[in-house]
Design a protein around this motif. Structure first.
Motif, PDB file in Angstrom:
ATOM      1  N   PRO A  33       0.827  -1.293   0.069  1.00  0.00           N
ATOM      2  CA  PRO A  33       0.092  -0.072   0.100  1.00  0.00           C
ATOM      3  C   PRO A  33       0.997   1.304  -0.069  1.00  0.00           C
ATOM      4  O   PRO A  33       2.001   1.253   0.452  1.00  0.00           O
ATOM      5  CB  PRO A  33      -0.889   0.082   1.345  1.00  0.00           C
ATOM      6  CG  PRO A  33      -0.502  -1.600   1.913  1.00  0.00           C
ATOM      7  CD  PRO A  33       0.560  -2.121   1.154  1.00  0.00           C
ATOM      8  N   PRO A  34       0.361   2.301  -0.632  1.00  0.00           N
ATOM      9  CA  PRO A  34       1.085   3.596  -0.547  1.00  0.00           C
ATOM     10  C   PRO A  34       0.922   4.238   0.755  1.00  0.00           C
ATOM     11  O   PRO A  34       0.224   3.896   1.604  1.00  0.00           O
ATOM     12  CB  PRO A  34       0.308   4.504  -1.761  1.00  0.00           C
ATOM     13  CG  PRO A  34      -1.080   3.881  -1.562  1.00  0.00           C
ATOM     14  CD  PRO A  34      -0.745   2.331  -1.242  1.00  0.00           C
ATOM     15  N   ARG A  35       1.853   5.094   1.002  1.00  0.00           N
ATOM     16  CA  ARG A  35       1.948   5.945   2.262  1.00  0.00           C
ATOM     17  C   ARG A  35       1.010   7.188   1.793  1.00  0.00           C
ATOM     18  O   ARG A  35       1.104   7.778   0.692  1.00  0.00           O
ATOM     19  CB  ARG A  35       3.318   6.410   2.532  1.00  0.00           C
ATOM     20  CG  ARG A  35       3.140   7.234   3.758  1.00  0.00           C
ATOM     21  CD  ARG A  35       4.789   7.487   4.051  1.00  0.00           C
ATOM     22  NE  ARG A  35       5.634   8.155   3.360  1.00  0.00           N
ATOM     23  CZ  ARG A  35       5.794   9.525   3.055  1.00  0.00           C
ATOM     24  NH1 ARG A  35       4.979  10.363   3.760  1.00  0.00           N
ATOM     25  NH2 ARG A  35       6.400  10.043   2.065  1.00  0.00           N
ATOM     26  N   LEU A  36       0.109   7.438   2.527  1.00  0.00           N
ATOM     27  CA  LEU A  36      -0.729   8.737   2.212  1.00  0.00           C
ATOM     28  C   LEU A  36      -0.667   9.711   3.346  1.00  0.00           C
ATOM     29  O   LEU A  36      -0.734   9.287   4.640  1.00  0.00           O
ATOM     30  CB  LEU A  36      -2.382   8.086   2.253  1.00  0.00           C
ATOM     31  CG  LEU A  36      -2.751   6.917   1.424  1.00  0.00           C
ATOM     32  CD1 LEU A  36      -4.188   6.588   1.656  1.00  0.00           C
ATOM     33  CD2 LEU A  36      -2.346   7.351  -0.056  1.00  0.00           C
ATOM     34  N   VAL A  37      -0.746  10.860   2.924  1.00  0.00           N
ATOM     35  CA  VAL A  37      -0.899  11.979   3.964  1.00  0.00           C
ATOM     36  C   VAL A  37      -2.193  12.569   3.983  1.00  0.00           C
ATOM     37  O   VAL A  37      -2.619  13.046   2.752  1.00  0.00           O
ATOM     38  CB  VAL A  37       0.192  13.060   3.569  1.00  0.00           C
ATOM     39  CG1 VAL A  37       0.288  14.216   4.826  1.00  0.00           C
ATOM     40  CG2 VAL A  37       1.696  12.396   3.669  1.00  0.00           C
ATOM     41  N   ILE A  38      -2.975  12.466   4.827  1.00  0.00           N
ATOM     42  CA  ILE A  38      -4.540  12.871   4.865  1.00  0.00           C
ATOM     43  C   ILE A  38      -4.470  14.184   5.451  1.00  0.00           C
ATOM     44  O   ILE A  38      -3.981  14.494   6.579  1.00  0.00           O
ATOM     45  CB  ILE A  38      -5.353  12.047   5.574  1.00  0.00           C
ATOM     46  CG1 ILE A  38      -4.987  10.575   5.309  1.00  0.00           C
ATOM     47  CG2 ILE A  38      -6.820  12.070   5.743  1.00  0.00           C
ATOM     48  CD1 ILE A  38      -5.498  10.035   3.881  1.00  0.00           C
ATOM     49  N   PRO A  39      -5.304  15.180   4.858  1.00  0.00           N
ATOM     50  CA  PRO A  39      -5.199  16.603   5.481  1.00  0.00           C
ATOM     51  C   PRO A  39      -6.238  16.809   6.632  1.00  0.00           C
ATOM     52  O   PRO A  39      -7.073  15.760   6.871  1.00  0.00           O
ATOM     53  CB  PRO A  39      -5.710  17.307   4.248  1.00  0.00           C
ATOM     54  CG  PRO A  39      -6.559  16.477   3.287  1.00  0.00           C
ATOM     55  CD  PRO A  39      -5.945  14.954   3.495  1.00  0.00           C
ATOM     56  N   GLY A  40      -6.328  17.897   7.079  1.00  0.00           N
ATOM     57  CA  GLY A  40      -7.418  18.475   7.839  1.00  0.00           C
ATOM     58  C   GLY A  40      -7.296  18.012   9.538  1.00  0.00           C
ATOM     59  O   GLY A  40      -5.970  17.789   9.965  1.00  0.00           O
ATOM     60  N   HIS A  41      -8.209  18.199  10.046  1.00  0.00           N
ATOM     61  CA  HIS A  41      -8.145  18.232  11.725  1.00  0.00           C
ATOM     62  C   HIS A  41      -8.300  16.843  12.388  1.00  0.00           C
ATOM     63  O   HIS A  41      -9.318  16.219  11.782  1.00  0.00           O
ATOM     64  CB  HIS A  41      -9.286  19.298  12.254  1.00  0.00           C
ATOM     65  CG  HIS A  41      -8.877  19.700  13.722  1.00  0.00           C
ATOM     66  ND1 HIS A  41      -9.577  18.986  14.625  1.00  0.00           N
ATOM     67  CD2 HIS A  41      -8.289  20.518  14.523  1.00  0.00           C
ATOM     68  CE1 HIS A  41      -9.272  19.251  15.708  1.00  0.00           C
ATOM     69  NE2 HIS A  41      -8.585  20.227  15.737  1.00  0.00           N
ATOM     70  N   PRO A  42      -7.852  16.477  13.225  1.00  0.00           N
ATOM     71  CA  PRO A  42      -8.081  15.160  13.917  1.00  0.00           C
ATOM     72  C   PRO A  42      -9.640  14.730  14.124  1.00  0.00           C
ATOM     73  O   PRO A  42      -9.958  13.495  14.320  1.00  0.00           O
ATOM     74  CB  PRO A  42      -7.241  15.094  15.320  1.00  0.00           C
ATOM     75  CG  PRO A  42      -6.078  16.082  14.975  1.00  0.00           C
ATOM     76  CD  PRO A  42      -6.727  17.074  14.106  1.00  0.00           C
ATOM     77  N   ARG A  43     -10.205  15.909  14.470  1.00  0.00           N
ATOM     78  CA  ARG A  43     -11.645  15.336  14.685  1.00  0.00           C
ATOM     79  C   ARG A  43     -12.606  15.243  13.380  1.00  0.00           C
ATOM     80  O   ARG A  43     -13.718  14.636  13.481  1.00  0.00           O
ATOM     81  CB  ARG A  43     -12.524  16.381  15.530  1.00  0.00           C
ATOM     82  CG  ARG A  43     -12.709  17.761  14.572  1.00  0.00           C
ATOM     83  CD  ARG A  43     -13.294  18.688  15.677  1.00  0.00           C
ATOM     84  NE  ARG A  43     -13.429  20.164  15.171  1.00  0.00           N
ATOM     85  CZ  ARG A  43     -12.656  21.071  15.494  1.00  0.00           C
ATOM     86  NH1 ARG A  43     -11.860  20.864  16.356  1.00  0.00           N
ATOM     87  NH2 ARG A  43     -12.629  22.278  14.726  1.00  0.00           N
ATOM     88  N   ASP A  44     -11.903  15.531  12.173  1.00  0.00           N
ATOM     89  CA  ASP A  44     -12.405  15.162  10.985  1.00  0.00           C
ATOM     90  C   ASP A  44     -12.270  13.726  10.368  1.00  0.00           C
ATOM     91  O   ASP A  44     -11.114  13.197  11.053  1.00  0.00           O
ATOM     92  CB  ASP A  44     -11.866  16.256   9.582  1.00  0.00           C
ATOM     93  CG  ASP A  44     -12.159  17.472   9.864  1.00  0.00           C
ATOM     94  OD1 ASP A  44     -13.323  17.796  10.649  1.00  0.00           O
ATOM     95  OD2 ASP A  44     -11.514  18.496   9.423  1.00  0.00           O
ATOM     96  N   LEU A  45     -13.313  13.107  10.006  1.00  0.00           N
ATOM     97  CA  LEU A  45     -13.102  11.625   9.377  1.00  0.00           C
ATOM     98  C   LEU A  45     -13.336  11.642   7.979  1.00  0.00           C
ATOM     99  O   LEU A  45     -14.024  12.309   7.354  1.00  0.00           O
ATOM    100  CB  LEU A  45     -14.229  10.668  10.228  1.00  0.00           C
ATOM    101  CG  LEU A  45     -13.923  10.690  11.738  1.00  0.00           C
ATOM    102  CD1 LEU A  45     -15.095   9.917  12.349  1.00  0.00           C
ATOM    103  CD2 LEU A  45     -12.476   9.788  12.150  1.00  0.00           C
ATOM    104  N   TYR A  46     -12.476  10.727   7.448  1.00  0.00           N
ATOM    105  CA  TYR A  46     -12.277  10.343   5.997  1.00  0.00           C
ATOM    106  C   TYR A  46     -12.438   8.739   5.469  1.00  0.00           C
ATOM    107  O   TYR A  46     -12.010   8.184   6.200  1.00  0.00           O
ATOM    108  CB  TYR A  46     -10.946  11.185   5.365  1.00  0.00           C
ATOM    109  CG  TYR A  46     -10.727  12.700   5.643  1.00  0.00           C
ATOM    110  CD1 TYR A  46     -11.619  13.557   4.638  1.00  0.00           C
ATOM    111  CD2 TYR A  46     -10.415  13.056   6.718  1.00  0.00           C
ATOM    112  CE1 TYR A  46     -11.503  14.863   4.845  1.00  0.00           C
ATOM    113  CE2 TYR A  46     -10.142  14.396   6.863  1.00  0.00           C
ATOM    114  CZ  TYR A  46     -10.762  15.138   5.882  1.00  0.00           C
ATOM    115  OH  TYR A  46     -10.543  16.753   6.141  1.00  0.00           O
TER     116      TYR A  46
END
Length: 174
Positions: free
Chosen positions: A50-63
């Motif tokens: 799997p690729p390494r992903l960098v997810i944006p946003g604030h820790p309380r946001d879920l994706y």
């Protein structure tokens, strides 16, 4: 904004997989040290893990992350469109995908014929997803229907890469 949408339109990500949207977040994807940019070429041997992903946003946001191949089994006859390669939900913003809940384990690209597009889509959730079952099959998956089922809006980010079958290494008898 138009510059971030254009490659997705030209690459038919918008249209084949999702409806028109304007990216509002940056999703960084890396296979080893190779940064994935829209339309770049990635060899299947580089994408086994799997690729390494960098997810944006604030820790309380879920994706939610979905990786799909709309060109299965061949770009000229994609009768298995879409082939889903990976699903992760409840990924906290500002984190990596390892903190999310993997619904469908990653399988790397294995294009049998032609050049395939592998699309990573990031959706912002309205809240925790809770219990969700794996799709019954990886073939004939619909990102649109899946997003609707989870009450997700349009993606906030997307990127895609191209991949094709690598030539077999030839062994010569001495």
């Amino acid at each position: 904004m138009a510059m971030s949408v254009d490659p997705l339109v030209v690459g038919r990500v918008i249209g084949d997989v999702v409806d028109m949207f304007v990216p509002t977040a940056n999703l960084a994807v890396y296979f080893n040290s190779k940064h994935v940019t829209n339309g770049c070429d990635i060899k299947p041997s580089l994408a086994v893990n799997p690729p390494r992903l960098v997810i944006p946003g604030h820790p309380r946001d879920l994706y939610t992350l979905v990786m799909t191949d709309p060109d299965a089994p061949s770009p000229s006859e994609p009768h298995m469109r879409e082939w889903v390669h990976w699903i992760i939900v409840d990924i906290p913003g500002g984190s990596t995908m390892t903190q999310g809940k993997e619904i469908l384990p990653y399988t790397g690209p294995r294009p049998p014929i032609g050049i395939h597009r592998y699309i990573l889509l990031l959706f912002k959730q309205k809240g925790p997803v809770g219990l969700i079952e794996q799709p019954p099959s990886r073939a004939n998956f619909s990102t649109r229907l899946f997003a609707r089922h989870l009450d997700l809006d349009l993606p906030v980010a997307a990127t895609y890469f191209n991949s094709q079958k690598e030539p077999a290494t030839k062994k010569y008898a001495m």
